[in-house]
Design a protein around this motif. Structure first.
Motif, PDB file in Angstrom:
ATOM      1  N   TRP A 156       8.175   1.214 -13.978  1.00  0.00           N
ATOM      2  CA  TRP A 156       8.547   1.384 -12.575  1.00  0.00           C
ATOM      3  C   TRP A 156       8.919   0.034 -11.965  1.00  0.00           C
ATOM      4  N   ALA A 157       9.779   0.075 -10.949  1.00  0.00           N
ATOM      5  CA  ALA A 157      10.202  -1.157 -10.275  1.00  0.00           C
ATOM      6  C   ALA A 157       9.027  -1.817  -9.555  1.00  0.00           C
ATOM      7  N   THR A 158       9.047  -3.151  -9.503  1.00  0.00           N
ATOM      8  CA  THR A 158       7.978  -3.904  -8.837  1.00  0.00           C
ATOM      9  C   THR A 158       8.584  -4.774  -7.746  1.00  0.00           C
ATOM     10  N   PRO A 159       8.500  -4.373  -6.472  1.00  0.00           N
ATOM     11  CA  PRO A 159       9.026  -5.195  -5.375  1.00  0.00           C
ATOM     12  C   PRO A 159       8.323  -6.551  -5.319  1.00  0.00           C
ATOM     13  N   LEU A 177       7.018  -8.181  -2.909  1.00  0.00           N
ATOM     14  CA  LEU A 177       5.795  -8.227  -2.118  1.00  0.00           C
ATOM     15  C   LEU A 177       4.599  -7.746  -2.932  1.00  0.00           C
ATOM     16  N   ARG A 178       4.835  -6.885  -3.911  1.00  0.00           N
ATOM     17  CA  ARG A 178       3.749  -6.435  -4.772  1.00  0.00           C
ATOM     18  C   ARG A 178       3.318  -7.528  -5.741  1.00  0.00           C
ATOM     19  N   VAL A 179       4.263  -8.370  -6.141  1.00  0.00           N
ATOM     20  CA  VAL A 179       3.906  -9.523  -6.972  1.00  0.00           C
ATOM     21  C   VAL A 179       3.000 -10.454  -6.172  1.00  0.00           C
ATOM     22  N   LEU A 180       3.347 -10.666  -4.895  1.00  0.00           N
ATOM     23  CA  LEU A 180       2.503 -11.474  -4.013  1.00  0.00           C
ATOM     24  C   LEU A 180       1.131 -10.827  -3.846  1.00  0.00           C
ATOM     25  N   ALA A 181       1.100  -9.494  -3.757  1.00  0.00           N
ATOM     26  CA  ALA A 181      -0.166  -8.778  -3.613  1.00  0.00           C
ATOM     27  C   ALA A 181      -1.081  -9.028  -4.807  1.00  0.00           C
ATOM     28  N   ILE A 182      -0.510  -9.050  -5.999  1.00  0.00           N
ATOM     29  CA  ILE A 182      -1.299  -9.305  -7.200  1.00  0.00           C
ATOM     30  C   ILE A 182      -1.918 -10.695  -7.130  1.00  0.00           C
ATOM     31  N   ALA A 183      -1.111 -11.686  -6.722  1.00  0.00           N
ATOM     32  CA  ALA A 183      -1.607 -13.061  -6.633  1.00  0.00           C
ATOM     33  C   ALA A 183      -2.729 -13.178  -5.596  1.00  0.00           C
ATOM     34  N   VAL A 184      -2.523 -12.564  -4.435  1.00  0.00           N
ATOM     35  CA  VAL A 184      -3.536 -12.613  -3.378  1.00  0.00           C
ATOM     36  C   VAL A 184      -4.809 -11.890  -3.808  1.00  0.00           C
ATOM     37  N   GLY A 185      -4.645 -10.766  -4.489  1.00  0.00           N
ATOM     38  CA  GLY A 185      -5.803 -10.003  -4.941  1.00  0.00           C
ATOM     39  C   GLY A 185      -6.651 -10.768  -5.935  1.00  0.00           C
ATOM     40  N   PHE A 186      -6.021 -11.380  -6.902  1.00  0.00           N
ATOM     41  CA  PHE A 186      -6.781 -12.157  -7.888  1.00  0.00           C
ATOM     42  C   PHE A 186      -7.402 -13.400  -7.264  1.00  0.00           C
ATOM     43  N   TRP A 243      -4.196  -3.172 -10.336  1.00  0.00           N
ATOM     44  CA  TRP A 243      -4.091  -2.602 -11.685  1.00  0.00           C
ATOM     45  C   TRP A 243      -2.988  -1.552 -11.734  1.00  0.00           C
ATOM     46  N   SER A 244      -2.884  -0.743 -10.677  1.00  0.00           N
ATOM     47  CA  SER A 244      -1.863   0.311 -10.648  1.00  0.00           C
ATOM     48  C   SER A 244      -0.457  -0.273 -10.694  1.00  0.00           C
ATOM     49  N   THR A 245      -0.247  -1.372  -9.969  1.00  0.00           N
ATOM     50  CA  THR A 245       1.063  -2.009  -9.967  1.00  0.00           C
ATOM     51  C   THR A 245       1.406  -2.568 -11.346  1.00  0.00           C
ATOM     52  N   LEU A 246       0.431  -3.238 -11.990  1.00  0.00           N
ATOM     53  CA  LEU A 246       0.664  -3.810 -13.314  1.00  0.00           C
ATOM     54  C   LEU A 246       0.950  -2.711 -14.349  1.00  0.00           C
ATOM     55  N   ILE A 247       0.188  -1.622 -14.278  1.00  0.00           N
ATOM     56  CA  ILE A 247       0.402  -0.514 -15.208  1.00  0.00           C
ATOM     57  C   ILE A 247       1.762   0.147 -14.953  1.00  0.00           C
ATOM     58  N   GLY A 248       2.080   0.369 -13.676  1.00  0.00           N
ATOM     59  CA  GLY A 248       3.356   0.976 -13.332  1.00  0.00           C
ATOM     60  C   GLY A 248       4.532   0.133 -13.812  1.00  0.00           C
ATOM     61  N   ARG A 249       4.378  -1.197 -13.707  1.00  0.00           N
ATOM     62  CA  ARG A 249       5.483  -2.095 -14.105  1.00  0.00           C
ATOM     63  C   ARG A 249       5.626  -2.207 -15.616  1.00  0.00           C
ATOM     64  N   TYR A 250       4.515  -2.480 -16.303  1.00  0.00           N
ATOM     65  CA  TYR A 250       4.609  -2.827 -17.719  1.00  0.00           C
ATOM     66  C   TYR A 250       4.402  -1.655 -18.676  1.00  0.00           C
ATOM     67  N   VAL A 251       3.812  -0.572 -18.191  1.00  0.00           N
ATOM     68  CA  VAL A 251       3.615   0.599 -19.046  1.00  0.00           C
ATOM     69  C   VAL A 251       4.608   1.699 -18.713  1.00  0.00           C
ATOM     70  N   MET A 252       4.763   1.980 -17.415  1.00  0.00           N
ATOM     71  CA  MET A 252       5.628   3.078 -17.008  1.00  0.00           C
ATOM     72  C   MET A 252       7.066   2.635 -16.737  1.00  0.00           C
ATOM     73  N   VAL A 261       0.934  -1.901  -0.812  1.00  0.00           N
ATOM     74  CA  VAL A 261       1.440  -0.592  -0.394  1.00  0.00           C
ATOM     75  C   VAL A 261       2.594  -0.701   0.600  1.00  0.00           C
ATOM     76  N   TRP A 262       2.781  -1.855   1.216  1.00  0.00           N
ATOM     77  CA  TRP A 262       3.807  -1.992   2.242  1.00  0.00           C
ATOM     78  C   TRP A 262       5.214  -1.672   1.749  1.00  0.00           C
ATOM     79  N   PRO A 263       5.619  -2.157   0.557  1.00  0.00           N
ATOM     80  CA  PRO A 263       6.960  -1.794   0.082  1.00  0.00           C
ATOM     81  C   PRO A 263       7.118  -0.302  -0.156  1.00  0.00           C
ATOM     82  N   VAL A 264       6.037   0.369  -0.555  1.00  0.00           N
ATOM     83  CA  VAL A 264       6.098   1.808  -0.777  1.00  0.00           C
ATOM     84  C   VAL A 264       6.433   2.528   0.518  1.00  0.00           C
ATOM     85  N   ARG A 265       5.807   2.099   1.595  1.00  0.00           N
ATOM     86  CA  ARG A 265       6.059   2.738   2.886  1.00  0.00           C
ATOM     87  C   ARG A 265       7.486   2.472   3.356  1.00  0.00           C
TER      88      ARG A 265
END
Length: 300
Positions: free
Chosen positions: A118-121, A123-132, A107-116, A288-292
């Motif tokens: 913020w850039a979305t690497p 790997l975070r797109v893959l994280a969303i798919a794996v999470g769902f 949820w944080s990644t989606l909000i950061g991308r579409y509301v704030m 979180v991996w791209p953030v690190r």
């Protein structure tokens, strides 16, 4: 920007808070056993925390009047999220409630991308798919439609979404000191629990008198330790870390909660539920991996 040492301390605090909250279901269910069903136990805990913190609000009232309304609302919304999460333990299995809540990095990644914006690497797109995908596997473990089952699971899912919105607002706008933020947090949780409680269970009334002092003692101890000390620390750390990182570090609660529930409440996950839960956790790690890596790149 904060220096590396501050980020390290904030990271340790968030991780420790997550592990500590892995035992939070114990006092919640204990209050239920003492005669506070549904959300009433959460009302008692959060109200006790609000009372403990009320002198802070009185002394520092100017801080609230000078704060951004968005910041105040974001912190209060975080409290409401935790209230829903707290009530969820009364109606659902501990591990499932925790796992549903800990879709927060997605949820944080989606909000950061579409509301704030913020850039979305990638790997975070893959994280969303794996999470769902993990969510679908976990919720369809018994061959059923992959949707939350029962009020507790729906509350946990909504709590995670609200917490993600809250942490995004806190990071962007909050200038409150940790103890001041903890009061708003507890107050927001109390209001949310009070609104919710009558719809779930009737007020127990006179039956509380038999264990009144035990109920008050447990409520104030739980409120002071979990909702004052740990939340004040979490508020300090949250403004120093990205919302997604806060979400992944708090996942220490998943392991502690699942193990404690298995040992103390004999609640065990099926093999399919474990697979789905593992996918949810993997999604958090991927997220979180791209953030690190980005942080490392900036350092060097």
């Amino acid at each position: 920007m904060y220096d590396a040492r501050t980020i390290l301390v904030a990271t340790a605090i968030v991780f420790g808070t997550g592990a500590f909250w892995g035992f939070y279901w114990l006092p919640v269910r204990a209050l239920t056993d003492l005669g506070l069903p549904g959300a009433w136990g959460t009302v008692a805990i959060t109200f006790a925390a609000t009372v403990v913190l009320s002198p802070v609000a009185f002394v520092n009232w100017r801080s609230y009047s000078q704060s951004s309304p968005v910041a105040l609302l974001s912190v209060a919304l975080g409290g409401a999220a935790f209230a829903l999460y707290s009530v969820g333990f009364v109606y659902g299995r501990v591990a499932i409630i925790i796992l549903l809540y800990f879709l927060t990095p997605i949820w944080s990644t989606l909000i950061g991308r579409y509301v704030m914006g913020w850039a979305t690497p990638r790997l975070r797109v893959l994280a969303i798919a794996v999470g769902f995908a993990g969510l679908a596997v976990m919720l369809s473990a018994n061959g059923e439609v992959p949707l939350p089952k029962g009020v507790g699971e729906w509350m946990a899912l909504l709590a995670g979404l609200l917490w993600s919105i809250s942490t995004t607002g806190i990071r962007a706008k909050s200038t409150l000191r940790p103890i001041e933020a903890a009061f708003i947090f507890a107050f927001g949780a109390t209001i949310a629990a009070l609104v919710l409680a009558p719809f779930l269970e009737a007020w127990p009334g006179r039956t509380l008198l038999e264990d009144l002092w035990q109920i008050l003692g447990l409520a104030f101890v739980t409120g002071a330790i979990w909702w004052v000390l740990s939340i004040a620390s979490l508020m300090w750390a949250t403004v120093r870390l990205e919302p997604a990182r806060v979400g992944i570090l708090l996942m220490a609660e998943v392991l502690v909660g699942a193990l404690s529930a298995a040992v103390l409440a004999n609640e065990h996950l099926t093999f399919v539920e474990i697979i789905g839960g593992a996918m949810v956790l993997c999604a958090g790690i991927l997220e979180v991996w791209p953030v690190r890596r980005t942080g490392s790149a900036r350092t060097h």
